[in-house]
Write a protein that holds these residues in place. Structure first.
Motif, mmCIF file in Angstrom:
data_model
loop_
_atom_site.group_PDB
_atom_site.id
_atom_site.type_symbol
_atom_site.label_atom_id
_atom_site.label_comp_id
_atom_site.label_asym_id
_atom_site.label_seq_id
_atom_site.Cartn_x
_atom_site.Cartn_y
_atom_site.Cartn_z
ATOM 1 N N VAL A 122 42.717 51.610 27.301
ATOM 2 C CA VAL A 122 41.837 50.779 27.191
ATOM 3 C C VAL A 122 41.235 50.641 28.743
ATOM 4 O O VAL A 122 42.096 50.714 29.856
ATOM 5 C CB VAL A 122 41.488 48.759 27.203
ATOM 6 C CG1 VAL A 122 40.511 48.599 27.360
ATOM 7 C CG2 VAL A 122 41.840 49.126 25.821
ATOM 8 N N HIS A 123 40.328 51.183 28.979
ATOM 9 C CA HIS A 123 39.817 51.223 30.958
ATOM 10 C C HIS A 123 38.724 50.570 31.018
ATOM 11 O O HIS A 123 37.583 50.397 30.027
ATOM 12 C CB HIS A 123 38.937 52.922 31.045
ATOM 13 C CG HIS A 123 38.592 52.325 32.384
ATOM 14 N ND1 HIS A 123 39.096 52.590 33.721
ATOM 15 C CD2 HIS A 123 37.304 52.586 33.038
ATOM 16 C CE1 HIS A 123 38.764 52.452 34.890
ATOM 17 N NE2 HIS A 123 37.667 52.898 34.407
ATOM 18 N N LEU A 124 38.684 49.056 31.567
ATOM 19 C CA LEU A 124 37.904 47.514 31.512
ATOM 20 C C LEU A 124 37.399 48.542 33.148
ATOM 21 O O LEU A 124 38.134 48.697 34.123
ATOM 22 C CB LEU A 124 38.751 46.958 31.788
ATOM 23 C CG LEU A 124 38.427 45.376 31.565
ATOM 24 C CD1 LEU A 124 37.325 45.014 31.094
ATOM 25 C CD2 LEU A 124 39.579 44.466 32.114
ATOM 26 N N LEU A 125 36.089 48.166 32.704
ATOM 27 C CA LEU A 125 35.120 47.924 33.767
ATOM 28 C C LEU A 125 34.799 46.785 33.881
ATOM 29 O O LEU A 125 34.101 45.510 32.773
ATOM 30 C CB LEU A 125 33.450 48.771 32.821
ATOM 31 C CG LEU A 125 33.966 50.137 33.605
ATOM 32 C CD1 LEU A 125 33.333 50.985 32.725
ATOM 33 C CD2 LEU A 125 34.246 50.750 34.315
ATOM 34 N N SER A 126 34.788 45.912 35.101
ATOM 35 C CA SER A 126 34.531 44.946 35.673
ATOM 36 C C SER A 126 32.824 45.057 36.619
ATOM 37 O O SER A 126 33.522 44.911 37.553
ATOM 38 C CB SER A 126 35.304 43.978 36.071
ATOM 39 O OG SER A 126 34.856 42.231 35.760
#
Length: 284
Positions: free
Chosen positions: A124-128
């Motif tokens: 999972v690549h988390l973009l915040s």
């Protein structure tokens, strides 16, 4: 004669201990509250000891419960690892999840842990980021699943929760009394124009105390009692607190937390991630 622990009951016990209550644990496990309560009762009876005790609206651990918790976590990790290795559907690849930074906690870390267990070969690549930027990335196909905080939802979106904005400041701070009222918001914060409009409607003069797109700069300014800001109720950091302004400041609006899932992407993995997010918000 050796006796065996019930792993299902142990999973319910760990969920209750981590969620702080039976209701939230039931939502995370996708079972009924009565089922969780029954499993806890059976576990206590099998060990002939109390593991949980009521603590206000939630539950707390007894001494025996604290001792069991770390062992239970290890047992479940071993169980889940065996199950994962022997039954994995071999979904592989990377999925991109976009979340506004003000709703990452407290929900998303638990979702990521659960996803890692059920889809061990998916990263999972988390973009915040801000809602506006996340929606643009979603439209360009750069994100598979996104959460947003907005006044309404676009086609294809699904509203998971409604949360009211609340004024926040430094603990025991006095910045909210100043006029003009000093505000601290990121430049691209979707809440900023609405808060300014509510102050204008209430006839309260205001000025921006900081001009930045760095959340840490905003939080530092507010926690130093140099300005106030607004956060969704329940998402404020420990070093900030809701302002008890006694109607000296205008009430703020409710905001939708919306979910968007790409039509094409990682199939069962994206759908599974979306289901976990729905379940987490339903129990929060």
């Amino acid at each position: 004669m050796p006796r065996n622990l019930d792993l299902t009951a142990l999973r319910s016990f760990v969920a209750v201990a981590e969620a702080g209550g039976v209701t939230r644990a039931a939502g995370l496990l996708n079972v009924t509250q009565s089922a969780v309560s029954m499993q806890l009762k059976r576990l206590e009876e099998s060990l002939d000891t109390r593991l949980l005790e009521r603590a206000g609206r939630g539950v707390g651990l007894t001494g025996a419960g604290e001792q069991l918790l770390s062992h239970a976590r290890r047992l479940l990790e071993i169980n889940d690892d065996i199950y994962r290795r022997l039954t994995s559907k071999d979904f592989e690849g990377e999925i991109t999840l976009g979340v506004p930074h003000d709703v990452v906690y407290p929900t998303i870390p638990g979702v990521l842990r659960r996803f890692a267990i059920e889809f061990p070969k998916m990263k999972v690549h988390l973009l915040s980021s801000f809602t506006k930027g996340l929606k643009e990335q979603f439209r360009r196909g750069e994100a598979d699943v996104i959460l947003t905080t907005e006044d309404s939802r676009e086609g294809g979106g699904e509203t998971l929760a409604l949360k009211r904005l609340a004024w926040v400041g430094a603990p025991d701070g006095q910045a909210w009394r100043a006029r003009p009222l000093r505000l601290a918001f990121e430049r691209n914060c979707i809440f900023r124009p609405g808060v300014q409009r509510r102050l204008d409607e209430a006839g309260i003069p205001w000025e921006m105390a900081v001009d930045s797109n760095a959340s840490r700069s905003i939080d530092a300014t507010v926690s130093a009692d140099l300005a106030v800001s607004a956060r969704l109720e329940g998402t404020e950091a420990a070093y900030l607190e809701r302002i008890d302004h006694g109607r000296s400041l205008p009430e703020l609006k409710e905001v939708q937390i919306n979910l968007y899932v790409a039509d094409q992407g990682h199939g069962p993995a994206a759908a599974g991630l979306a289901d976990m997010i729905r379940s987490a918000f339903a129990s929060s």
